[in-house]
Design a protein around this motif. Structure first.
Motif, PDB file in Angstrom:
ATOM      1  N   LEU A 193       0.285   5.079   1.139  1.00 22.66           N
ATOM      2  CA  LEU A 193      -0.440   3.806   1.170  1.00 22.66           C
ATOM      3  C   LEU A 193      -1.715   3.836   0.335  1.00 22.66           C
ATOM      4  O   LEU A 193      -2.196   2.782  -0.096  1.00 22.66           O
ATOM      5  N   SER A 201      -3.219   0.750  -2.340  1.00 22.51           N
ATOM      6  CA  SER A 201      -4.361   0.088  -1.718  1.00 22.51           C
ATOM      7  C   SER A 201      -5.000  -0.856  -2.729  1.00 22.51           C
ATOM      8  O   SER A 201      -5.460  -0.423  -3.789  1.00 22.51           O
ATOM      9  N   ALA A 221       2.006  -3.501   1.304  1.00 21.93           N
ATOM     10  CA  ALA A 221       0.707  -2.837   1.346  1.00 21.93           C
ATOM     11  C   ALA A 221      -0.283  -3.488   0.381  1.00 21.93           C
ATOM     12  O   ALA A 221      -1.491  -3.501   0.628  1.00 21.93           O
ATOM     13  N   GLN A 275      -0.119  -6.298   5.039  1.00 20.19           N
ATOM     14  CA  GLN A 275      -0.719  -4.969   5.004  1.00 20.19           C
ATOM     15  C   GLN A 275      -0.680  -4.308   6.378  1.00 20.19           C
ATOM     16  O   GLN A 275      -0.522  -3.094   6.486  1.00 20.19           O
ATOM     17  N   THR A 276      -0.802  -5.099   7.432  1.00 16.99           N
ATOM     18  CA  THR A 276      -0.708  -4.561   8.784  1.00 16.99           C
ATOM     19  C   THR A 276       0.679  -3.991   9.032  1.00 16.99           C
ATOM     20  O   THR A 276       0.835  -2.902   9.609  1.00 16.99           O
ATOM     21  N   ARG A 288       1.246  -0.592   7.211  1.00 15.64           N
ATOM     22  CA  ARG A 288       0.602   0.586   7.798  1.00 15.64           C
ATOM     23  C   ARG A 288       1.486   1.277   8.836  1.00 15.64           C
ATOM     24  O   ARG A 288       1.266   2.448   9.167  1.00 15.64           O
ATOM     25  N   SER A 345       3.525   4.641   7.114  1.00 12.25           N
ATOM     26  CA  SER A 345       2.750   5.588   6.319  1.00 12.25           C
ATOM     27  C   SER A 345       3.487   6.918   6.206  1.00 12.25           C
ATOM     28  O   SER A 345       4.342   7.257   7.040  1.00 12.25           O
TER      29      SER A 345
END
Length: 378
Positions: free
Chosen positions: A171, A175, A296, A348-349, A352, A355
């Protein structure tokens, strides 16, 4: 038999030492993770390649055991003999085989030694020679890269102990805070600065559906004339003609000036950052690492069902699913995502949850749980 009185020792069989895709990347992510330090590893590759030197930094011992073709029984059996000898010398507690071919060799060696065997299924089970052979070789458990693959494996091998551990993504590489802005990324890549960009990333294989994205573009352009399409990925050796077919298709559709064929790229995160809508058009995708990568980055994602992306999206209002090779539904979905105004912060949540750290920890914990299991699956 393994006991908790000493560090667990695992021998892992990997079909190839060439970094060609997600399977090899997941293999590396596991071995270099902090979670993997709880295990002493021995890596055995069935074909040479640059991964041998890379992996040697993370394991106690790494080597290549030439295997030839699986149908060459004498070479197969010789390779298994070598795996047996090295596994025994390493005082191995459990054999982990990567993918179907890995299990055809590693699983047989584990059976001969009477130690537990676990193999990680990266793709969907089929009924070719290799798959049929793998199902005849005992395994304590089969790990699948998604629940979609696990369900298909249970159908193909009733009674097998099958569990799913989804793949992980680095991730940090994806980013948005560590990458240039979408506009700057476009400038750096010589892409159009104005107008929406629709993109797809993957090796150029027919099952990955790049041709379907091209077929959808005329419809998209009729609604959004400034749209540009980006295809990131190089040709696949087994399908060398597919790349030229895509070039010809774009010309036939009259969209050549609206498409960039970027080829294989090392800076994939920057290319994806430049996109407004990400498409993953694969047929029966086992998992879909690039789907997580796009989420992500906060990108709207369109993928095909059935397949692994359904598990990634889950029950959340994230992502759009369309049938494979339905260019009309795909173009409609692209247009809707171009026109949407809300930010995709929830993406994005979701990302995660997938990962590399989570993936590696779950695999290591699973191996510890099965190290004392019987070598034969019921």
């Amino acid at each position: 038999m393994y006991t908790a009185s000493r560090q667990m020792r695992v021998s892992i069989v990997m079909p190839s030492a060439s970094p060609t895709g997600g399977a090899e990347e997941a293999f590396c992510q596991l071995l270099k993770s902090d979670a993997a330090k709880a295990i002493s590893w021995q890596a055995m590759f069935l074909e040479p390649g640059p991964l041998l030197e890379r992996v040697a930094e993370w394991v106690e011992f790494a080597t290549v055991i030439p295997s030839g073709r699986t149908r060459e029984v004498w070479k197969w059996w010789y390779a298994v003999d070598q795996i047996v000898a090295r596994t025994q010398a390493f005082d191995t507690d459990l054999m982990l085989s990567w993918m179907t071919k890995g299990h055809v060799y590693g699983g047989l060696a584990a059976w001969r030694l009477g130690i537990p065997a676990v193999w990680y299924q990266m793709g969907l089970p089929d009924y070719g020679f290799l798959e049929r052979a793998s199902r005849q070789i005992p395994a304590s458990a089969i790990l699948a890269c998604s629940e979609f693959v696990a369900e298909e494996q249970r159908k193909a091998q009733p009674g097998a102990n099958v569990a799913s551990i989804p793949l992980g993504v680095d991730l940090k590489r994806f980013s948005p805070e560590l990458l240039p802005s979408p506009r700057t990324a476009r400038e750096q890549l010589n892409l159009p600065v104005d107008g929406p960009i629709v993109g797809i990333v993957g090796r150029l294989q027919r099952w990955k559906g790049m041709h379907v994205v091209l077929d959808a573009m005329p419809d998209v352009l009729s609604n959004h004339p400034t749209t540009h399409c980006v295809v990131v990925g190089g040709p696949y050796p087994a399908e060398p003609q597919y790349q030229s077919e895509l070039f010809d298709r774009a010309e036939r559709l009259g969209i050549t000036q609206h498409v960039t064929f970027a080829g294989a790229r090392n800076n994939v995160p920057v290319w994806m950052q430049a996109m407004d809508v990400f498409v993953h058009a694969s047929f029966r995708e086992p998992f879909g690492i690039v789907v997580v990568e796009a989420l992500a980055l906060g990108k709207p994602v369109i993928a095909c069902a059935p397949g692994g992306p359904s598990q990634i999206f889950g029950s959340e209002a994230v992502g759009t699913l369309v049938p494979f090779e339905d260019s009309k539904q795909l173009s409609d979905a692209i247009c809707k995502n171009i026109e949407r105004e809300e930010a995709a912060s929830s993406n994005q949540t979701i990302a995660r949850r997938f990962s590399n750290e989570t993936f590696s920890t779950e695999v290591v914990n699973f191996l510890h749980e099965h190290a004392g299991a019987a070598s034969l699956a019921e």
